[in-house]
Scaffold this motif. Structure first.
Motif, PDB file in Angstrom:
ATOM      1  N   TYR A 121      38.386  43.893  47.185  1.00  0.00           N
ATOM      2  CA  TYR A 121      39.090  44.821  47.601  1.00  0.00           C
ATOM      3  C   TYR A 121      40.710  44.630  47.237  1.00  0.00           C
ATOM      4  O   TYR A 121      40.908  43.457  46.773  1.00  0.00           O
ATOM      5  CB  TYR A 121      39.407  45.028  49.243  1.00  0.00           C
ATOM      6  CG  TYR A 121      39.785  43.723  50.109  1.00  0.00           C
ATOM      7  CD1 TYR A 121      41.323  43.488  50.417  1.00  0.00           C
ATOM      8  CD2 TYR A 121      39.064  42.930  50.330  1.00  0.00           C
ATOM      9  CE1 TYR A 121      41.563  42.428  50.985  1.00  0.00           C
ATOM     10  CE2 TYR A 121      39.217  41.414  51.018  1.00  0.00           C
ATOM     11  CZ  TYR A 121      40.522  41.419  51.447  1.00  0.00           C
ATOM     12  OH  TYR A 121      41.200  40.516  51.948  1.00  0.00           O
ATOM     13  N   ILE A 122      41.447  45.456  47.289  1.00  0.00           N
ATOM     14  CA  ILE A 122      43.098  45.171  46.777  1.00  0.00           C
ATOM     15  C   ILE A 122      43.853  44.824  48.114  1.00  0.00           C
ATOM     16  O   ILE A 122      43.975  45.626  49.054  1.00  0.00           O
ATOM     17  CB  ILE A 122      43.610  46.245  46.138  1.00  0.00           C
ATOM     18  CG1 ILE A 122      42.740  46.955  44.942  1.00  0.00           C
ATOM     19  CG2 ILE A 122      44.866  46.190  45.801  1.00  0.00           C
ATOM     20  CD1 ILE A 122      43.208  48.020  44.272  1.00  0.00           C
ATOM     21  N   ALA A 123      44.319  43.673  47.860  1.00  0.00           N
ATOM     22  CA  ALA A 123      45.051  42.936  49.030  1.00  0.00           C
ATOM     23  C   ALA A 123      46.388  43.774  49.017  1.00  0.00           C
ATOM     24  O   ALA A 123      47.162  44.015  49.880  1.00  0.00           O
ATOM     25  CB  ALA A 123      45.169  41.739  49.110  1.00  0.00           C
ATOM     26  N   SER A 124      46.918  43.894  47.745  1.00  0.00           N
ATOM     27  CA  SER A 124      48.588  44.142  47.627  1.00  0.00           C
ATOM     28  C   SER A 124      48.744  44.928  46.287  1.00  0.00           C
ATOM     29  O   SER A 124      47.810  44.756  45.192  1.00  0.00           O
ATOM     30  CB  SER A 124      49.575  43.398  47.743  1.00  0.00           C
ATOM     31  OG  SER A 124      49.412  42.444  46.963  1.00  0.00           O
ATOM     32  N   LEU A 142      44.108  40.860  44.007  1.00  0.00           N
ATOM     33  CA  LEU A 142      42.479  41.309  44.211  1.00  0.00           C
ATOM     34  C   LEU A 142      41.932  40.282  45.095  1.00  0.00           C
ATOM     35  O   LEU A 142      42.265  38.961  44.896  1.00  0.00           O
ATOM     36  CB  LEU A 142      41.973  41.595  42.925  1.00  0.00           C
ATOM     37  CG  LEU A 142      42.294  42.366  42.148  1.00  0.00           C
ATOM     38  CD1 LEU A 142      41.311  42.487  40.693  1.00  0.00           C
ATOM     39  CD2 LEU A 142      42.769  43.548  42.706  1.00  0.00           C
ATOM     40  N   ARG A 143      41.040  40.514  46.015  1.00  0.00           N
ATOM     41  CA  ARG A 143      40.473  39.537  46.960  1.00  0.00           C
ATOM     42  C   ARG A 143      38.947  39.794  46.470  1.00  0.00           C
ATOM     43  O   ARG A 143      38.126  40.779  46.497  1.00  0.00           O
ATOM     44  CB  ARG A 143      40.566  39.506  48.406  1.00  0.00           C
ATOM     45  CG  ARG A 143      41.830  39.432  48.695  1.00  0.00           C
ATOM     46  CD  ARG A 143      42.426  38.001  48.272  1.00  0.00           C
ATOM     47  NE  ARG A 143      41.484  36.889  48.870  1.00  0.00           N
ATOM     48  CZ  ARG A 143      41.748  36.260  50.197  1.00  0.00           C
ATOM     49  NH1 ARG A 143      42.522  36.864  50.910  1.00  0.00           N
ATOM     50  NH2 ARG A 143      41.042  35.453  50.501  1.00  0.00           N
ATOM     51  N   ILE A 239      42.805  37.017  42.976  1.00  0.00           N
ATOM     52  CA  ILE A 239      42.943  37.258  41.631  1.00  0.00           C
ATOM     53  C   ILE A 239      44.261  38.172  41.345  1.00  0.00           C
ATOM     54  O   ILE A 239      44.243  39.262  42.003  1.00  0.00           O
ATOM     55  CB  ILE A 239      41.602  37.891  40.820  1.00  0.00           C
ATOM     56  CG1 ILE A 239      40.540  37.183  40.932  1.00  0.00           C
ATOM     57  CG2 ILE A 239      42.075  38.281  39.331  1.00  0.00           C
ATOM     58  CD1 ILE A 239      39.343  37.607  40.237  1.00  0.00           C
ATOM     59  N   THR A 240      45.342  37.736  40.571  1.00  0.00           N
ATOM     60  CA  THR A 240      46.593  38.181  40.482  1.00  0.00           C
ATOM     61  C   THR A 240      46.326  39.246  39.023  1.00  0.00           C
ATOM     62  O   THR A 240      46.341  38.264  38.022  1.00  0.00           O
ATOM     63  CB  THR A 240      47.628  37.601  40.331  1.00  0.00           C
ATOM     64  OG1 THR A 240      47.745  36.990  41.720  1.00  0.00           O
ATOM     65  CG2 THR A 240      48.829  38.545  40.378  1.00  0.00           C
ATOM     66  N   VAL A 241      46.334  40.397  39.231  1.00  0.00           N
ATOM     67  CA  VAL A 241      46.268  41.522  37.701  1.00  0.00           C
ATOM     68  C   VAL A 241      47.541  41.839  37.496  1.00  0.00           C
ATOM     69  O   VAL A 241      48.210  42.469  38.314  1.00  0.00           O
ATOM     70  CB  VAL A 241      45.053  42.333  38.079  1.00  0.00           C
ATOM     71  CG1 VAL A 241      45.104  42.755  36.605  1.00  0.00           C
ATOM     72  CG2 VAL A 241      43.862  41.705  38.246  1.00  0.00           C
ATOM     73  N   ARG A 242      48.063  41.473  36.260  1.00  0.00           N
ATOM     74  CA  ARG A 242      49.277  42.281  35.657  1.00  0.00           C
ATOM     75  C   ARG A 242      48.917  43.363  34.668  1.00  0.00           C
ATOM     76  O   ARG A 242      48.354  42.749  33.608  1.00  0.00           O
ATOM     77  CB  ARG A 242      50.285  41.389  35.267  1.00  0.00           C
ATOM     78  CG  ARG A 242      51.057  40.757  36.409  1.00  0.00           C
ATOM     79  CD  ARG A 242      51.721  39.463  35.897  1.00  0.00           C
ATOM     80  NE  ARG A 242      52.631  38.841  37.124  1.00  0.00           N
ATOM     81  CZ  ARG A 242      52.115  37.764  37.620  1.00  0.00           C
ATOM     82  NH1 ARG A 242      50.955  37.246  37.188  1.00  0.00           N
ATOM     83  NH2 ARG A 242      52.673  37.009  38.707  1.00  0.00           N
TER      84      ARG A 242
END
Length: 321
Positions: A121-124, A142-143, A239-242
């Protein structure tokens, strides 16, 4: 002769009955070797268990089915089997990836599909749009379940052109074991103290036990919070996605290094100084206006008096007769 035979038959029957009784007794003792000892000292085992529980009530030692246990799950009772608890590795995994894509909306949809297939899911989310309202830069946190971490990182790399990717792992197995053992210790200790409180009759003892229960309950809540955090971090990876479109630099505040970042920080400092100076000027202005209204007429009067004093001729002395 007949009476003699009847007496012999009676003695034979009594002998058979006695042998049967002895055999039954021997069979009973052989089937349960500890039956006699348990019936003879049935209260001794219970008293030993109760004394062991009382010794551990205030010491905080965790109790297992074989007696006190160490923090690693091994029994500390002499003669018991020291079998360690099987513990799988607990790892916190984190990842970062920067992607460039011409279709931000399509990339966003593919990320949603990726998470749906892997139970994530998307945390923020933080998205910046251009003047036309189209997204041009986005940061997603992402988590995903830890077993799907590597697969998710690989799949994210196929969504756009990868500029940067990084993965890190932290083994927290020892910390998880320690926190779990301390939680079990506190729970067992509080349960034993509660039993002592139920049996206490002296007011001083009740107050002392209640105070100890409150202290250990607070410690238990803190440990449970740590346990919950560790479980969440090890079960779900971050996971941080830019995402950005081509030729679009990160918006202000997204990049904290480089010439532009220094120029932005310097301009911000200059603006802060100017705003401070303007604030001081605004605070002083009312006092300056008041002094000008009252001081200017007074200054004019003093100046006019000084001029008259300079223009008036001094008195002449009388001539001698």
């Amino acid at each position: 002769m007949r009476s003699t035979n009847r007496g012999g038959e009676g003695r034979w029957a009594a002998t058979v009955v006695a042998l049967a009784a002895v055999g039954a007794l021997a069979a009973g003792c052989g089937g349960d070797p500890g039956a006699m000892s348990e019936s003879a000292g049935g209260g001794s085992a219970d008293s030993v268990d109760d004394s062991a529980s009382q010794r551990g009530a205030l010491s905080g030692e965790p109790m297992g089915p074989d007696g006190p246990q160490a923090a690693d799950g091994r029994s500390t009772t002499p003669g018991s089997a020291n079998r360690p608890v099987v513990q799988t590795r607990a790892v916190i995994r984190k990842g970062e990836i920067s992607l460039v894509t011409k279709e931000m909306n399509r990339a966003r949809t593919e990320i949603d599909d990726l998470l749906g297939r892997r139970g994530g899911y998307i945390a923020s989310e933080d998205t910046t749009n251009d003047r036309a309202g189209r997204p041009e830069y986005s940061v997603l946190v992402l988590r995903v379940p830890e077993p799907a971490f590597d697969d998710a990182m690989t799949a994210l790399g196929d969504i756009g052109r990868t500029e940067h990717a990084d993965r890190s792992s932290e083994d927290v197995t020892t910390e998880v074991i320690d926190v779990d053992a301390r939680v079990a210790t506190q729970e067992a200790s509080i349960a034993r103290l509660q039993k002592l409180l139920d049996q206490a009759t002296d007011i001083a003892d009740m107050v002392r036990i209640e105070s100890e229960i409150a202290t250990r309950q607070a410690d238990l809540e803190s440990l449970e919070a740590q346990q919950k955090y560790l479980h969440d971090q090890t079960a779900m990876s971050t996971i941080t996605v830019r995402l950005r479109v081509p030729d679009t630099p990160p918006p202000p505040g997204k990049d904290d290094s480089g010439f532009l970042a220094g120029l932005r920080d310097g301009w911000g400092a200059l603006t802060a100084v100017l705003v401070g100076a303007a604030t001081v000027a605004g605070a002083v202005l009312p006092f300056a206006a008041t002094l000008a209204l009252l001081g200017l007429p007074l200054w004019l009067l003093v100046r006019a008096a000084a001029r008259r004093r300079h223009t008036t001729p001094p008195p002449t002395a009388p001539e001698p007769s």
